[in-house]
Design a protein around this motif. Sequence first.
Motif, PDB file in Angstrom:
ATOM      1  N   ARG A 231     -13.450   1.311   0.803  1.00 17.28           N
ATOM      2  CA  ARG A 231     -12.499   2.315   0.319  1.00 17.28           C
ATOM      3  C   ARG A 231     -12.449   2.377  -1.207  1.00 17.28           C
ATOM      4  O   ARG A 231     -13.040   1.552  -1.905  1.00 17.28           O
ATOM      5  N   LEU A 232     -11.680   3.350  -1.708  1.00 15.58           N
ATOM      6  CA  LEU A 232     -11.504   3.543  -3.135  1.00 15.58           C
ATOM      7  C   LEU A 232     -10.236   2.821  -3.593  1.00 15.58           C
ATOM      8  O   LEU A 232      -9.214   2.865  -2.916  1.00 15.58           O
ATOM      9  N   ASN A 233     -10.297   2.151  -4.733  1.00 14.32           N
ATOM     10  CA  ASN A 233      -9.144   1.455  -5.304  1.00 14.32           C
ATOM     11  C   ASN A 233      -8.988   1.841  -6.786  1.00 14.32           C
ATOM     12  O   ASN A 233      -9.927   2.316  -7.419  1.00 14.32           O
ATOM     13  N   ILE A 234      -7.779   1.604  -7.315  1.00 14.98           N
ATOM     14  CA  ILE A 234      -7.520   1.842  -8.736  1.00 14.98           C
ATOM     15  C   ILE A 234      -7.487   0.503  -9.470  1.00 14.98           C
ATOM     16  O   ILE A 234      -6.845  -0.453  -9.015  1.00 14.98           O
ATOM     17  N   TYR A 235      -8.160   0.463 -10.616  1.00 13.56           N
ATOM     18  CA  TYR A 235      -8.190  -0.729 -11.464  1.00 13.56           C
ATOM     19  C   TYR A 235      -7.795  -0.331 -12.885  1.00 13.56           C
ATOM     20  O   TYR A 235      -7.734   0.854 -13.223  1.00 13.56           O
TER      21      TYR A 235
ATOM     22  N   SER B  10      -3.913   9.281  -2.303  1.00 18.46           N
ATOM     23  CA  SER B  10      -4.096   8.202  -1.320  1.00 18.46           C
ATOM     24  C   SER B  10      -3.867   8.721   0.092  1.00 18.46           C
ATOM     25  O   SER B  10      -3.141   9.691   0.308  1.00 18.46           O
ATOM     26  N   ASP B  11      -4.500   8.031   1.041  1.00 18.08           N
ATOM     27  CA  ASP B  11      -4.241   8.274   2.460  1.00 18.08           C
ATOM     28  C   ASP B  11      -3.467   7.100   3.068  1.00 18.08           C
ATOM     29  O   ASP B  11      -3.583   6.819   4.255  1.00 18.08           O
ATOM     30  N   MET B  12      -2.655   6.450   2.237  1.00 14.97           N
ATOM     31  CA  MET B  12      -1.866   5.309   2.713  1.00 14.97           C
ATOM     32  C   MET B  12      -0.885   5.767   3.798  1.00 14.97           C
ATOM     33  O   MET B  12      -0.579   6.964   3.922  1.00 14.97           O
ATOM     34  N   PRO B  13      -0.397   4.855   4.621  1.00 16.88           N
ATOM     35  CA  PRO B  13       0.576   5.217   5.660  1.00 16.88           C
ATOM     36  C   PRO B  13       1.763   5.978   5.070  1.00 16.88           C
ATOM     37  O   PRO B  13       2.249   5.650   3.990  1.00 16.88           O
ATOM     38  N   GLY B  14       2.199   7.030   5.776  1.00 12.22           N
ATOM     39  CA  GLY B  14       3.284   7.868   5.290  1.00 12.22           C
ATOM     40  C   GLY B  14       2.808   9.145   4.646  1.00 12.22           C
ATOM     41  O   GLY B  14       3.617   9.987   4.244  1.00 12.22           O
TER      42      GLY B  14
ATOM     43  N   LYS C 203     -16.513  -9.487  -5.141  1.00 11.74           N
ATOM     44  CA  LYS C 203     -16.036  -9.437  -3.767  1.00 11.74           C
ATOM     45  C   LYS C 203     -15.888  -7.973  -3.348  1.00 11.74           C
ATOM     46  O   LYS C 203     -15.200  -7.188  -3.995  1.00 11.74           O
ATOM     47  N   VAL C 204     -16.546  -7.621  -2.224  1.00 14.27           N
ATOM     48  CA  VAL C 204     -16.502  -6.265  -1.694  1.00 14.27           C
ATOM     49  C   VAL C 204     -15.492  -6.207  -0.557  1.00 14.27           C
ATOM     50  O   VAL C 204     -15.557  -6.993   0.394  1.00 14.27           O
ATOM     51  N   GLY C 205     -14.540  -5.278  -0.644  1.00  8.79           N
ATOM     52  CA  GLY C 205     -13.561  -5.105   0.411  1.00  8.79           C
ATOM     53  C   GLY C 205     -13.956  -3.976   1.357  1.00  8.79           C
ATOM     54  O   GLY C 205     -14.475  -2.948   0.927  1.00  8.79           O
ATOM     55  N   LYS C 206     -13.703  -4.164   2.651  1.00 11.99           N
ATOM     56  CA  LYS C 206     -13.980  -3.136   3.648  1.00 11.99           C
ATOM     57  C   LYS C 206     -12.841  -3.079   4.650  1.00 11.99           C
ATOM     58  O   LYS C 206     -12.182  -4.094   4.913  1.00 11.99           O
ATOM     59  N   ASP C 207     -12.620  -1.877   5.217  1.00 11.10           N
ATOM     60  CA  ASP C 207     -11.580  -1.760   6.237  1.00 11.10           C
ATOM     61  C   ASP C 207     -12.116  -2.240   7.578  1.00 11.10           C
ATOM     62  O   ASP C 207     -13.262  -2.696   7.682  1.00 11.10           O
ATOM     63  N   GLU C 208     -11.302  -2.110   8.632  1.00 11.94           N
ATOM     64  CA  GLU C 208     -11.691  -2.649   9.933  1.00 11.94           C
ATOM     65  C   GLU C 208     -12.887  -1.915  10.535  1.00 11.94           C
ATOM     66  O   GLU C 208     -13.547  -2.433  11.445  1.00 11.94           O
ATOM     67  N   ASP C 209     -13.189  -0.721  10.005  1.00  5.33           N
ATOM     68  CA  ASP C 209     -14.366   0.018  10.465  1.00  5.33           C
ATOM     69  C   ASP C 209     -15.578  -0.221   9.575  1.00  5.33           C
ATOM     70  O   ASP C 209     -16.618   0.422   9.742  1.00  5.33           O
ATOM     71  N   GLY C 210     -15.443  -1.116   8.608  1.00  6.90           N
ATOM     72  CA  GLY C 210     -16.551  -1.441   7.724  1.00  6.90           C
ATOM     73  C   GLY C 210     -16.738  -0.474   6.574  1.00  6.90           C
ATOM     74  O   GLY C 210     -17.789  -0.473   5.919  1.00  6.90           O
ATOM     75  N   ILE C 211     -15.713   0.356   6.291  1.00  5.61           N
ATOM     76  CA  ILE C 211     -15.808   1.330   5.216  1.00  5.61           C
ATOM     77  C   ILE C 211     -15.263   0.754   3.919  1.00  5.61           C
ATOM     78  O   ILE C 211     -14.181   0.162   3.897  1.00  5.61           O
TER      79      ILE C 211
ATOM     80  N   VAL D 227      -4.477  -2.583  -9.251  1.00  8.95           N
ATOM     81  CA  VAL D 227      -3.040  -2.301  -9.123  1.00  8.95           C
ATOM     82  C   VAL D 227      -2.539  -2.953  -7.838  1.00  8.95           C
ATOM     83  O   VAL D 227      -3.295  -3.143  -6.876  1.00  8.95           O
ATOM     84  N   PRO D 228      -1.251  -3.323  -7.783  1.00  7.29           N
ATOM     85  CA  PRO D 228      -0.747  -4.103  -6.647  1.00  7.29           C
ATOM     86  C   PRO D 228      -0.705  -3.353  -5.323  1.00  7.29           C
ATOM     87  O   PRO D 228      -0.571  -3.978  -4.271  1.00  7.29           O
ATOM     88  N   PHE D 229      -0.811  -2.016  -5.352  1.00  5.70           N
ATOM     89  CA  PHE D 229      -0.757  -1.265  -4.095  1.00  5.70           C
ATOM     90  C   PHE D 229      -2.148  -0.905  -3.574  1.00  5.70           C
ATOM     91  O   PHE D 229      -2.284  -0.077  -2.663  1.00  5.70           O
ATOM     92  N   ASN D 230      -3.206  -1.487  -4.164  1.00  4.38           N
ATOM     93  CA  ASN D 230      -4.537  -1.345  -3.575  1.00  4.38           C
ATOM     94  C   ASN D 230      -4.553  -1.953  -2.184  1.00  4.38           C
ATOM     95  O   ASN D 230      -3.809  -2.900  -1.891  1.00  4.38           O
ATOM     96  N   ASN D 231      -5.419  -1.442  -1.332  1.00  4.27           N
ATOM     97  CA  ASN D 231      -5.512  -1.957   0.031  1.00  4.27           C
ATOM     98  C   ASN D 231      -6.883  -1.633   0.581  1.00  4.27           C
ATOM     99  O   ASN D 231      -7.406  -0.545   0.364  1.00  4.27           O
ATOM    100  N   SER D 232      -7.468  -2.581   1.299  1.00  6.10           N
ATOM    101  CA  SER D 232      -8.800  -2.358   1.867  1.00  6.10           C
ATOM    102  C   SER D 232      -8.787  -1.407   3.052  1.00  6.10           C
ATOM    103  O   SER D 232      -9.838  -0.918   3.474  1.00  6.10           O
ATOM    104  N   GLU D 233      -7.587  -1.111   3.605  1.00  7.11           N
ATOM    105  CA  GLU D 233      -7.499  -0.262   4.795  1.00  7.11           C
ATOM    106  C   GLU D 233      -7.296   1.208   4.476  1.00  7.11           C
ATOM    107  O   GLU D 233      -7.337   2.051   5.368  1.00  7.11           O
ATOM    108  N   TYR D 234      -7.036   1.551   3.224  1.00 10.46           N
ATOM    109  CA  TYR D 234      -6.912   2.960   2.835  1.00 10.46           C
ATOM    110  C   TYR D 234      -7.324   3.108   1.382  1.00 10.46           C
ATOM    111  O   TYR D 234      -7.448   2.117   0.650  1.00 10.46           O
ATOM    112  N   SER D 235      -7.544   4.343   0.983  1.00  8.39           N
ATOM    113  CA  SER D 235      -8.015   4.619  -0.376  1.00  8.39           C
ATOM    114  C   SER D 235      -6.857   4.897  -1.327  1.00  8.39           C
ATOM    115  O   SER D 235      -5.848   5.497  -0.946  1.00  8.39           O
ATOM    116  N   VAL D 236      -7.032   4.462  -2.557  1.00  9.69           N
ATOM    117  CA  VAL D 236      -6.104   4.745  -3.662  1.00  9.69           C
ATOM    118  C   VAL D 236      -6.975   5.115  -4.856  1.00  9.69           C
ATOM    119  O   VAL D 236      -7.782   4.301  -5.307  1.00  9.69           O
TER     120      VAL D 236
END
Length: 461
Positions: free
Chosen positions: A189-193, A234-238, A179-187, A209-218
Amino acid sequence: NSFYYINDTKKAEPYYRRVARSRNVNAEVVYNYAQTLKANGKHDESREQMEKFAEMKPEDSRAKAFKANPNYVPKLLEERERYSATPIKDLNSGYSDFGGITYGNKIYFASARNTSRKNYKPTQEPFYDVYEATISEDKFVGIVPVKGDVNTKFHEANIAITPDGKRMYFDRNDYLGNKVGKDEDGINRLNIYYAEMTPEGEWKNIQGVPFNNSEYSVGHPALSSNGNYLYFSSDMPGSVGGRDLYRVSIDSQGNFGQPENLGAGINTEGDEYFPFIGSDGTIYFSSNGHLGLGGFDVFSAPASGNNFGKVSNMGAPINSSSNDFAYKYDEARERGFVSSNREGNKDNIYLIEELETVCESKIDVMVVDAETKKPIVGARVDLMDTNQNMLATKNVGVQGNTSFLVECDQELVLRASFEKYDAATATAKSVEGSVQRTIELRPIDEIIVEDKVVLNPIMFD
């Protein structure tokens, strides 16, 4: 910006030059242009653009740091090199190679050498895979992809292994279970496994990891020496800037806490990447927001309580005018690794070894007016040996001071001069640490009236 973000600063420069002249240019474009000029060795032009950036965003931490130390590049380059940096022929392939984390007698790194993979369009190289090699004295042999399910058709890189060797953290494009995840712009992102080591010696059972998210990179995982904290970018919110450094606690059962931003002392409005934690708690990381030599530089900050102390540039040759990143240190063998594109557009892995320690002395010189005791800005200071051989020349700055870094146990002469002042000298012996000297210059006591010189009367007994 596209050439800038794929590290082709030569091609980026003319485009930035045109855009930077426009009336409504964005401040970040000006900053990127300054970094591009610096990477291309044009320090004076880079400083001009940084001054422009500082006027546009005076409250930006990067602007404040520059205004406090606008001539930092020559100062960094003047520092005596404490390390050697040698490309590792055994590991570098002709494709992009980076990383270099060791565990036992193995080194793990990322490489684009797998030509059976599709090419990644921005770099026109195959997608990265994770490789391992055996360390045999000063050689790296038996390079193979890591066994198991870590590598896929997407990017995998940036390894961290728990102290017991049972779990490997790595980053990958957002892809798990086909399964490929993409953000709302179709990008994508990078995740940690992470993967677990099986009795057969393979890395299996991939989990995110539980803080992965398709809307920002980790990404860019790193572990504290005891394995109780996972550090990442990461470029997560905050986040303070583009990419910030974070950490998250891991309990004895492998459960994760809440991600914690490392704060403004470490993070800037720029990007911070590739953390690594030494056994003494020192953090090493790459940044294009702290004052550097060009592109991304490697910085360090010592542990201070539950946080970190002052950030310092690691200097040359760990850093260069190009991108320098992914610094790691092999405690057992007392040597490090850094990745860099300093020899072209492709990343290579360099071996970092400490040079023989040389006793150094810093000669701090202040030049002042003998009558007013005020600093004489711009005064020239010549450093000479006792035979009047010139060793170095500098002009003092706005505080009226300058410094010279020399080897210990030398007898030296300092000569200061400035227009409309009599020159003066002072002697100094270089000892380990620092030596301070203040040189007072007396104004030339004469008045020129039309075509004659009027001297103050000289009284004789």
